[in-house]
Enzyme design. Structure first.
Site, PDB file in Angstrom:
ATOM      1  CE  LYS A  31     -66.586  66.979  84.198  1.00 29.40           C
ATOM      2  NZ  LYS A  31     -65.886  65.834  83.271  1.00 29.40           N
TER       3      LYS A  31
ATOM      4  CG  ASP B 204     -69.730  61.635  83.988  1.00 25.24           C
ATOM      5  OD1 ASP B 204     -70.688  61.262  83.568  1.00 25.24           O
ATOM      6  OD2 ASP B 204     -69.128  60.965  85.054  1.00 25.24           O
TER       7      ASP B 204
END
Length: 240
Positions: free
Chosen positions: A131, A149
């Site tokens: 991420k 996310d």
């Protein structure tokens, strides 16, 4: 289905997903990274600090942090207690301090203090996962990537772009959603989904009645559908 026949359900999913993306692009023309940064290093550190806090909070502390330790070389040699005090308000400050000191030292040792522009090298740095790496690649190096996310995952689940089993795994979610879009669209798709999640498609009470993609959303009705009520839930602030 006869051999060679088109997968109509898959085609319909791709068309609906891309239509939603076009509508979000029109709704959020200013969408982009909401972390303040001027170098890849600043973005990398800011992204690590943004875990379980708001971008606004991170943007409040990074000017002080980078004024004192502007690059990997200086931050790698920083006093741990001093860094902890500067970033304390972002939460989990001891673990985050360990990460930013560790990744800074690794950058100095492995990359002469420079942030690498490749996923394989970024994820080898302490505290850096896919991420974070995708945020850095997409916004500092213009390498397309999807940032899975909490907002991104919530929205792709509500849009039914991925099934529940896939949604449990961020990497599988990243690949499944990526397959629905052109690679060049990945970074901006992430920004637009995150902006929509922060401003309208909230976790507890989404503003369904004030949603620009309500017509194509299978989860319409999860929140208030009355336009007047829903509009009161819309957040218009820049940094959330």
């Amino acid at each position: 289905m006869p051999e060679g026949a088109p997968d109509r359900s898959r085609t319909a999913l791709v068309r609906r997903a891309r239509r939603i993306h076009r509508e979000l692009a029109a709704a959020y023309p200013d969408a982009g990274c909401e972390l303040d940064f001027s170098t890849p290093f600043e973005l990398l550190v800011a992204t690590v600090l943004s875990a379980q806090t708001t971008d606004r909070r991170v943007n409040a502390v990074t000017p002080v942090l980078f004024a004192r330790w502007p690059d990997a070389h200086t931050l790698a040699g920083a006093d741990r207690a001093e860094v902890e005090e500067v970033i304390r308000s972002t939460g989990f400050f001891r673990a985050k301090t360990a990460s930013v000191l560790g990744l800074s030292a690794a950058l100095v040792e492995r990359h002469d203090g420079e942030v690498p522009g490749r996923m394989t090298e970024l994820v080898r740095l302490p505290g850096v996962g896919r991420k974070t790496a995708n945020v850095v690649l997409g916004n500092a190096f213009d390498v397309p990537g999807l940032t899975v996310d909490t907002h991104f995952a919530r929205l792709v689940g509500r849009f039914a772009w991925v099934d529940a089993a896939t949604l449990k795994d961020p990497v599988r979610t990243e690949h499944a959603v990526g397959a629905l879009f052109e690679r060049r669209d990945w970074t901006m798709l992430s920004h637009r989904l995150i902006w929509h999640g922060r401003r309208r498609c909230h976790a507890r009470r989404p503003a369904c009645g004030a949603c620009p993609v309500a017509h194509w959303c299978p989860a319409f009705g999860t929140g208030p559908t009355d336009p007047v009520v829903a509009e009161q839930l819309v957040t218009t602030q820049g940094r959330a």
